[in-house]
Design a protein around this motif. Sequence first.
Motif, PDB file in Angstrom:
ATOM      1  N   MET A 277      52.599  -4.575 -24.452  1.00 30.07           N
ATOM      2  CA  MET A 277      52.452  -4.364 -25.893  1.00 30.07           C
ATOM      3  C   MET A 277      51.378  -5.315 -26.416  1.00 30.07           C
ATOM      4  O   MET A 277      51.347  -6.483 -26.034  1.00 30.07           O
ATOM      5  N   LEU A 278      50.524  -4.757 -27.283  1.00 25.77           N
ATOM      6  CA  LEU A 278      49.449  -5.582 -27.838  1.00 25.77           C
ATOM      7  C   LEU A 278      49.785  -5.991 -29.272  1.00 25.77           C
ATOM      8  O   LEU A 278      50.310  -5.185 -30.055  1.00 25.77           O
ATOM      9  N   PHE A 279      49.454  -7.233 -29.581  1.00 20.59           N
ATOM     10  CA  PHE A 279      49.666  -7.754 -30.936  1.00 20.59           C
ATOM     11  C   PHE A 279      48.413  -8.478 -31.402  1.00 20.59           C
ATOM     12  O   PHE A 279      47.831  -9.266 -30.648  1.00 20.59           O
ATOM     13  N   HIS A 280      48.036  -8.188 -32.632  1.00 22.37           N
ATOM     14  CA  HIS A 280      46.985  -8.960 -33.290  1.00 22.37           C
ATOM     15  C   HIS A 280      47.672 -10.135 -33.982  1.00 22.37           C
ATOM     16  O   HIS A 280      48.672  -9.958 -34.691  1.00 22.37           O
ATOM     17  N   VAL A 281      47.136 -11.326 -33.732  1.00 22.02           N
ATOM     18  CA  VAL A 281      47.747 -12.536 -34.296  1.00 22.02           C
ATOM     19  C   VAL A 281      46.665 -13.339 -35.004  1.00 22.02           C
ATOM     20  O   VAL A 281      45.591 -13.584 -34.434  1.00 22.02           O
ATOM     21  N   LYS A 282      46.936 -13.707 -36.229  1.00 17.67           N
ATOM     22  CA  LYS A 282      46.059 -14.637 -36.944  1.00 17.67           C
ATOM     23  C   LYS A 282      46.759 -15.985 -37.010  1.00 17.67           C
ATOM     24  O   LYS A 282      47.919 -16.066 -37.457  1.00 17.67           O
ATOM     25  N   MET A 283      46.092 -17.020 -36.530  1.00 15.80           N
ATOM     26  CA  MET A 283      46.652 -18.377 -36.578  1.00 15.80           C
ATOM     27  C   MET A 283      45.753 -19.232 -37.455  1.00 15.80           C
ATOM     28  O   MET A 283      44.542 -19.315 -37.216  1.00 15.80           O
ATOM     29  N   THR A 284      46.349 -19.843 -38.444  1.00 17.22           N
ATOM     30  CA  THR A 284      45.623 -20.784 -39.305  1.00 17.22           C
ATOM     31  C   THR A 284      46.217 -22.163 -39.084  1.00 17.22           C
ATOM     32  O   THR A 284      47.423 -22.365 -39.266  1.00 17.22           O
ATOM     33  N   VAL A 285      45.366 -23.089 -38.634  1.00 15.35           N
ATOM     34  CA  VAL A 285      45.849 -24.432 -38.292  1.00 15.35           C
ATOM     35  C   VAL A 285      45.791 -25.312 -39.536  1.00 15.35           C
ATOM     36  O   VAL A 285      44.767 -25.376 -40.228  1.00 15.35           O
ATOM     37  N   LYS A 286      46.931 -25.976 -39.800  1.00 13.63           N
ATOM     38  CA  LYS A 286      47.020 -26.874 -40.963  1.00 13.63           C
ATOM     39  C   LYS A 286      47.606 -28.196 -40.511  1.00 13.63           C
ATOM     40  O   LYS A 286      48.807 -28.445 -40.677  1.00 13.63           O
ATOM     41  N   LEU A 287      46.761 -29.011 -39.883  1.00 10.98           N
ATOM     42  CA  LEU A 287      47.234 -30.340 -39.477  1.00 10.98           C
ATOM     43  C   LEU A 287      47.339 -31.220 -40.722  1.00 10.98           C
ATOM     44  O   LEU A 287      46.466 -31.164 -41.600  1.00 10.98           O
ATOM     45  N   PRO A 288      48.398 -32.045 -40.788  1.00 12.77           N
ATOM     46  CA  PRO A 288      48.508 -32.950 -41.944  1.00 12.77           C
ATOM     47  C   PRO A 288      47.280 -33.863 -42.017  1.00 12.77           C
ATOM     48  O   PRO A 288      46.820 -34.361 -40.983  1.00 12.77           O
ATOM     49  N   VAL A 289      46.774 -34.086 -43.213  1.00  9.10           N
ATOM     50  CA  VAL A 289      45.559 -34.911 -43.350  1.00  9.10           C
ATOM     51  C   VAL A 289      45.785 -36.334 -42.861  1.00  9.10           C
ATOM     52  O   VAL A 289      44.848 -36.998 -42.426  1.00  9.10           O
ATOM     53  N   ASP A 290      47.050 -36.790 -42.918  1.00 14.07           N
ATOM     54  CA  ASP A 290      47.333 -38.169 -42.507  1.00 14.07           C
ATOM     55  C   ASP A 290      47.831 -38.255 -41.057  1.00 14.07           C
ATOM     56  O   ASP A 290      48.327 -39.295 -40.635  1.00 14.07           O
ATOM     57  N   MET A 291      47.684 -37.169 -40.281  1.00 13.89           N
ATOM     58  CA  MET A 291      48.112 -37.236 -38.877  1.00 13.89           C
ATOM     59  C   MET A 291      47.235 -38.226 -38.106  1.00 13.89           C
ATOM     60  O   MET A 291      46.007 -38.256 -38.299  1.00 13.89           O
ATOM     61  N   ASP A 292      47.878 -39.003 -37.243  1.00 14.84           N
ATOM     62  CA  ASP A 292      47.161 -39.946 -36.384  1.00 14.84           C
ATOM     63  C   ASP A 292      46.107 -39.161 -35.577  1.00 14.84           C
ATOM     64  O   ASP A 292      46.458 -38.180 -34.896  1.00 14.84           O
ATOM     65  N   PRO A 293      44.845 -39.545 -35.657  1.00 22.27           N
ATOM     66  CA  PRO A 293      43.789 -38.792 -34.956  1.00 22.27           C
ATOM     67  C   PRO A 293      44.040 -38.673 -33.455  1.00 22.27           C
ATOM     68  O   PRO A 293      43.694 -37.647 -32.855  1.00 22.27           O
ATOM     69  N   ALA A 294      44.672 -39.692 -32.858  1.00 25.48           N
ATOM     70  CA  ALA A 294      44.963 -39.625 -31.414  1.00 25.48           C
ATOM     71  C   ALA A 294      46.012 -38.548 -31.148  1.00 25.48           C
ATOM     72  O   ALA A 294      45.916 -37.806 -30.160  1.00 25.48           O
ATOM     73  N   LYS A 295      47.016 -38.441 -32.036  1.00 24.19           N
ATOM     74  CA  LYS A 295      48.033 -37.393 -31.871  1.00 24.19           C
ATOM     75  C   LYS A 295      47.396 -36.013 -32.058  1.00 24.19           C
ATOM     76  O   LYS A 295      47.690 -35.078 -31.291  1.00 24.19           O
ATOM     77  N   ALA A 296      46.526 -35.889 -33.044  1.00 24.86           N
ATOM     78  CA  ALA A 296      45.854 -34.598 -33.274  1.00 24.86           C
ATOM     79  C   ALA A 296      45.020 -34.213 -32.054  1.00 24.86           C
ATOM     80  O   ALA A 296      45.056 -33.054 -31.605  1.00 24.86           O
ATOM     81  N   ALA A 297      44.303 -35.179 -31.499  1.00 33.56           N
ATOM     82  CA  ALA A 297      43.464 -34.900 -30.325  1.00 33.56           C
ATOM     83  C   ALA A 297      44.331 -34.491 -29.134  1.00 33.56           C
ATOM     84  O   ALA A 297      43.971 -33.570 -28.374  1.00 33.56           O
ATOM     85  N   GLN A 298      45.469 -35.159 -28.968  1.00 34.83           N
ATOM     86  CA  GLN A 298      46.389 -34.827 -27.869  1.00 34.83           C
ATOM     87  C   GLN A 298      46.931 -33.407 -28.022  1.00 34.83           C
ATOM     88  O   GLN A 298      46.947 -32.613 -27.072  1.00 34.83           O
ATOM     89  N   LEU A 299      47.372 -33.064 -29.240  1.00 30.78           N
ATOM     90  CA  LEU A 299      47.901 -31.710 -29.489  1.00 30.78           C
ATOM     91  C   LEU A 299      46.832 -30.651 -29.217  1.00 30.78           C
ATOM     92  O   LEU A 299      47.111 -29.614 -28.608  1.00 30.78           O
ATOM     93  N   LYS A 300      45.595 -30.912 -29.663  1.00 31.63           N
ATOM     94  CA  LYS A 300      44.518 -29.931 -29.456  1.00 31.63           C
ATOM     95  C   LYS A 300      44.198 -29.773 -27.969  1.00 31.63           C
ATOM     96  O   LYS A 300      43.944 -28.654 -27.504  1.00 31.63           O
ATOM     97  N   ALA A 301      44.249 -30.887 -27.231  1.00 26.19           N
ATOM     98  CA  ALA A 301      43.985 -30.807 -25.786  1.00 26.19           C
ATOM     99  C   ALA A 301      45.088 -30.012 -25.082  1.00 26.19           C
ATOM    100  O   ALA A 301      44.803 -29.182 -24.197  1.00 26.19           O
ATOM    101  N   GLU A 302      46.344 -30.251 -25.489  1.00 27.29           N
ATOM    102  CA  GLU A 302      47.465 -29.504 -24.881  1.00 27.29           C
ATOM    103  C   GLU A 302      47.392 -28.025 -25.244  1.00 27.29           C
ATOM    104  O   GLU A 302      47.669 -27.153 -24.417  1.00 27.29           O
ATOM    105  N   GLU A 303      47.029 -27.758 -26.491  1.00 25.95           N
ATOM    106  CA  GLU A 303      46.890 -26.369 -26.942  1.00 25.95           C
ATOM    107  C   GLU A 303      45.790 -25.659 -26.132  1.00 25.95           C
ATOM    108  O   GLU A 303      45.968 -24.527 -25.686  1.00 25.95           O
ATOM    109  N   LYS A 304      44.674 -26.350 -25.947  1.00 29.06           N
ATOM    110  CA  LYS A 304      43.552 -25.751 -25.204  1.00 29.06           C
ATOM    111  C   LYS A 304      43.970 -25.423 -23.775  1.00 29.06           C
ATOM    112  O   LYS A 304      43.672 -24.339 -23.251  1.00 29.06           O
ATOM    113  N   GLN A 305      44.686 -26.362 -23.143  1.00 27.23           N
ATOM    114  CA  GLN A 305      45.128 -26.148 -21.755  1.00 27.23           C
ATOM    115  C   GLN A 305      46.022 -24.907 -21.650  1.00 27.23           C
ATOM    116  O   GLN A 305      45.826 -24.050 -20.786  1.00 27.23           O
TER     117      GLN A 305
END
Length: 96
Positions: free
Chosen positions: A1-29
Motif C-alpha cells: 500500500m502506498l501512502f503520501h506523507v507530509k512531515m513538517t519538522v518543528k524542533l523547539p528553538v531552545d533544544m540543545d544543538p547537540a541533541k538536535a544534531a544527534q536526532l537528525k543523524a539518527e533520523e538520516k540513518q
Amino acid sequence: MLFHVKMTVKLPVDMDPAKAAQLKAEEKQLAQRLQRDGTWRHLWRIAGHYANYSVFDVPSVEALHDTLLQLPLFPYMDIEVAGLCRHPSSVHDDDR
Ligand SMILES: O=C(O)C[C@H]1C=CC(=O)O1
C-alpha cells in the motif's frame, strides 16, 4: 500500500544543538535504511520549508503507523497522511 506523507519538522528553538544534531543523524540513518529496503520510496524536501513530501510503501496502515512512530524526529513533527491508489491513466506499472 502506498501512502503520501507530509512531515513538517518543528524542533523547539531552545533544544540543545547537540541533541538536535544527534536526532537528525539518527533520523538520516533510519530514513536511508528504509529507502534502501523499499519502504520509503520517495523523499523530497519541500523548497523553502523544513518539511518533506514522502511516499511510503508498506503492507498496511498499521505498518505505516509503526514506521512513523519509530522515526527519531517523530515527537517533533507534524505529519499528514493520504492513502494512494493507482490512477487509471498512469503509465507506470509499479504504481500500486
Ligand atoms: O529532514 C526532514 O525532512 C525530516 C526527516 C526525514 C528524513 C530525514 O532524514 O529527516
